[in-house]
Design a protein around this motif. Structure first.
Motif, short mmCIF file in Angstrom:
data_model
loop_
_atom_site.label_atom_id
_atom_site.label_comp_id
_atom_site.label_asym_id
_atom_site.label_seq_id
_atom_site.Cartn_x
_atom_site.Cartn_y
_atom_site.Cartn_z
N ALA A 7 7.58 -1.98 3.69
CA ALA A 7 8.28 -1.25 4.76
C ALA A 7 8.77 -2.24 5.80
CB ALA A 7 7.35 -0.21 5.39
N ASP A 8 9.97 -1.96 6.35
CA ASP A 8 10.59 -2.76 7.40
C ASP A 8 10.55 -1.97 8.69
OD1 ASP A 8 12.17 -4.30 9.05
OD2 ASP A 8 14.06 -3.82 8.03
N GLY A 9 9.76 -2.43 9.65
CA GLY A 9 9.62 -1.71 10.90
C GLY A 9 10.89 -1.62 11.71
N SER A 10 11.78 -2.59 11.58
CA SER A 10 13.05 -2.56 12.31
C SER A 10 14.01 -1.54 11.73
CB SER A 10 13.70 -3.95 12.30
OG SER A 10 12.90 -4.88 13.00
N ASN A 11 13.71 -1.04 10.55
CA ASN A 11 14.54 -0.02 9.90
C ASN A 11 13.90 1.36 10.02
OD1 ASN A 11 16.98 0.39 8.37
ND2 ASN A 11 15.73 0.76 6.55
N GLY A 12 12.90 1.48 10.91
CA GLY A 12 12.24 2.76 11.12
C GLY A 12 11.27 3.15 10.03
N GLU A 13 10.80 2.19 9.25
CA GLU A 13 9.92 2.49 8.12
C GLU A 13 8.46 2.38 8.53
OE1 GLU A 13 11.24 0.11 4.78
OE2 GLU A 13 13.35 0.47 5.29
N ASP A 14 7.59 3.01 7.75
CA ASP A 14 6.16 3.07 8.10
C ASP A 14 5.34 3.14 6.82
OD1 ASP A 14 6.44 5.77 7.24
OD2 ASP A 14 6.88 6.43 9.29
N TRP A 15 4.17 3.75 6.86
CA TRP A 15 3.31 3.80 5.68
C TRP A 15 3.78 4.82 4.65
CZ3 TRP A 15 0.76 -0.35 5.30
CH2 TRP A 15 0.10 -0.94 6.37
N VAL A 16 4.76 5.66 4.98
CA VAL A 16 5.30 6.65 4.05
C VAL A 16 6.77 6.39 3.77
CG1 VAL A 16 5.68 9.11 3.60
CG2 VAL A 16 3.62 8.37 4.79
N ARG A 17 7.55 6.21 4.82
CA ARG A 17 8.94 5.82 4.65
C ARG A 17 8.98 4.32 4.31
NH1 ARG A 17 10.40 9.49 9.37
NH2 ARG A 17 11.85 11.04 8.51
N GLY A 18 9.48 4.00 3.16
CA GLY A 18 9.54 2.61 2.73
C GLY A 18 10.04 2.54 1.31
N SER A 19 9.65 1.49 0.58
CA SER A 19 10.07 1.34 -0.81
C SER A 19 8.85 1.08 -1.68
CB SER A 19 11.09 0.20 -0.95
OG SER A 19 10.64 -0.99 -0.35
N VAL A 20 8.94 1.53 -2.93
CA VAL A 20 7.77 1.54 -3.82
C VAL A 20 8.14 0.97 -5.18
CG1 VAL A 20 6.71 3.52 -2.67
CG2 VAL A 20 8.29 3.90 -4.58
N SER A 21 7.12 0.55 -5.91
CA SER A 21 7.31 0.09 -7.29
C SER A 21 6.55 1.03 -8.22
CB SER A 21 6.78 -1.34 -7.46
OG SER A 21 5.37 -1.34 -7.67
N ALA A 22 6.83 0.87 -9.51
CA ALA A 22 6.01 1.50 -10.54
C ALA A 22 4.75 0.67 -10.74
CB ALA A 22 6.81 1.60 -11.83
N TRP A 23 3.91 1.07 -11.68
CA TRP A 23 2.75 0.27 -12.06
C TRP A 23 3.19 -0.89 -12.95
CZ3 TRP A 23 -1.78 0.34 -9.83
CH2 TRP A 23 -2.27 1.52 -9.25
N TYR A 24 2.69 -2.05 -12.65
CA TYR A 24 2.82 -3.23 -13.51
C TYR A 24 1.41 -3.68 -13.86
CZ TYR A 24 7.75 -3.29 -12.36
OH TYR A 24 9.08 -2.95 -12.23
#
Length: 526
Positions: A464-481
């Motif tokens: 998550a990028d705090g300067s983009n308004g992201e937090d522990w829920v709003r952000g980006s995710v991966s699949a399982w590796y």
């Protein structure tokens, strides 16, 4: 050169992911006959949801996208073979329909629609603008690229400085220049300076030839200008502009797109583990690319993340595991210079899922593992686990610089573990975060997951990028590796080939000696 936030990656069938080829080759000759009415049918079914019924870029999905869908009524197109400010050819529009726009939500339609349907929709798209009322403009003659040399790359870097490309793209090209937080397109929407280290996300393609075309044509509707004026003024030559294109391409990996592999290999260290993310020992360790996509499943969803991938490296020494994560992020959040950017993002993006942050937060990254390993393929829910099957996580924030070890039962539902033993060191510079995470293979707490050598261990990531308004829920995710810790090579593996070689040599000598003896005996008997 501008881009949006790439949405590459896999979410185990839960998200539809579009792969962009970025080939952008010239189409020979004019397109075949076009049917405007059939083009409308295709457009209404596949395109209106983003671009709107009237082509003004205001479809129902537009408010969730950054960059916004193209407004066809203005006749402004980023990717063209025609001069700056001119209309595209039909073939230019067909390329965008066929191959999509890397780094944006626009997919390629070549495999979904027939060639005739794609030609028809080109005709219908043109009908939205009154400017398409005459003969098509002529494409620019782009010439041929000079041979790439070290001297040419050095000159390209000098041109990069002279033309002040760094003001938007940053010194290392990661989109963190001093002007980056203030950039807007012609519709006053926020727009990111391209991360030049990711050629697979370049609008119009990532080869030096394709980059040179963008220099000549500009990207209409964006802050990226055409450099024809500086050519005409004699500030740079065409050859120098080619060298600039080659230099920009050199900022990214040699491969046109990063190879995505299911298993991250943790090599057995030859000596001590690195002391931190800046340790030169990491330079020789293999990198693995993990794509990330916007978290669009759990509310509040997020369709415009900053981080679209991580580079992962791993080492172990038999006692401890060290993981280094590297990712592009133009700001060390919170950063006052990026408050204007956040304001534009919150006013542009839909807040239908909940109020967005008015102030910047910290940058964040989460590494998650199962709490226990399964004999089968069963894994916890990749979005932070669940009440039935929690995940074991290491989660880091930049402000304050802190690492926590614990479990989660969903995004943001964190329970810390007492006496965590994971250590970390983080640094930010030139638009990039690097963090090293280190933990014993066998933890003191027997309830915490142990890392066994020679056994694949599921691993997933969140950023998550705090300067983009992201937090522990709003952000980006991966699949399982999976991460796999190398097993030390047994001594027998080194000794056996030597023994085999000696035995083979001895056997050969015996065979030769017997053959010579038979030869002497035959000579004596004759």
């Amino acid at each position: 050169m501008t881009r949006g936030n790439g949405n590459g990656g896999r979410l185990e069938g839960l998200l539809l992911v579009v792969a962009f080829s970025g080939s952008w080759l010239f189409y020979p000759g004019p397109l075949v006959a076009q049917d405007l009415e059939r083009g409308k049918v295709v457009y209404d079914k596949w395109c209106a949801g983003c671009h709107g019924d009237d082509g003004a870029g205001l479809g129902e999905a537009a408010a969730f996208m950054l960059p916004r869908p193209r407004d066809f009524t203005r006749g402004d197109y980023q990717i063209r073979t025609t001069a700056s400010g001119e209309l595209p050819t039909d073939a230019d529009i067909r390329r965008m329909v066929d191959e999509g726009m890397p780094g944006s939500a626009m997919p390629g339609w070549e495999r979904r629609l027939s060639e005739q349907d794609r030609n028809n929709v080109v005709a219908y798209i043109k009908s939205f603008s009154r400017f398409f009322d005459g003969a098509a403009p002529e494409p620019v003659d782009f010439g041929r690229a000079p041979r790439r040399t070290d001297e040419g790359l050095a000159e390209g870097e000098q041109v990069f400085r002279e033309l002040e490309c760094f003001k938007c793209h940053g010194d290392a090209g990661r989109g963190d220049g001093q002007s980056a937080p203030t950039l807007t397109d012609d519709w006053d929407f926020p727009i990111r300076a391209a991360d030049l280290t990711k050629p697979w996300n370049f609008n119009g393609g990532g080869t030096a030839e394709q980059i040179f075309r963008r220099f000549r044509t500009g990207l209409n509707g964006t802050p990226m200008p055409s450099y024809n004026d500086v050519l005409d003024a004699g500030i740079v030559t065409e050859e120098q502009l080619w060298h600039l294109a080659q230099y920009v391409r050199s900022l990214g990996p040699d491969e046109p797109t990063p190879r995505i592999r299911d298993v991250v290999r943790a090599q057995l260290a030859d000596g001590a583990l690195p002391s931190g993310p800046g340790d030169t020992a990491w330079a020789g360790v293999e990198q693995f690319y993990i794509p990330l996509v916007g978290q669009i499943i759990v509310k509040p969803r997020w369709f415009a993340p900053t981080v679209d991938g991580l580079w992962v490296q791993a080492l172990h020494d038999g006692d401890q595991l060290a993981i280094r994560l590297t990712w592009s992020d133009p700001s060390e959040s919170p950063d006052p210079a990026w408050q204007e950017w956040l304001g534009r993002v919150t006013s542009t993006m839909s807040d239908g899922d909940g109020v967005m942050a008015a102030e910047q937060g910290a940058d964040r990254v989460v590494v998650q593992f199962p709490t226990r390993l399964s004999d089968g393929m069963e894994r916890p829910y990749f979005l932070g686990g669940s009440n039935r099957s929690p995940v074991y996580v290491w989660r880091w924030t930049s402000d304050p610089d802190r690492l926590e070890e614990g479990t989660t039962t969903g995004l943001g539902a964190f329970a810390p573990l007492a006496g965590g033993t994971v250590t970390h060191a983080a640094r930010h510079g030139q638009g990039q975060w690097q963090i090293q995470l280190t933990r014993s293979l066998v933890p003191a707490d027997s309830t915490v997951l142990r890392f066994d050598r020679g056994q694949p261990i599921p691993v997933a990531f969140f950023a998550a990028d705090g300067s983009n308004g992201e937090d522990w829920v709003r952000g980006s995710v991966s699949a399982w590796y999976q991460i796999y810790l190398d097993v030390p090579t047994p001594v027998a593996a080194y000794v056996a080939p030597i023994v085999a070689m000696l035995l083979t040599a001895a056997l050969g000598m015996v065979v030769i000696a017997r053959a010579q003896q038979r030869g002497r005996q035959a000579a004596q008997s004759s």
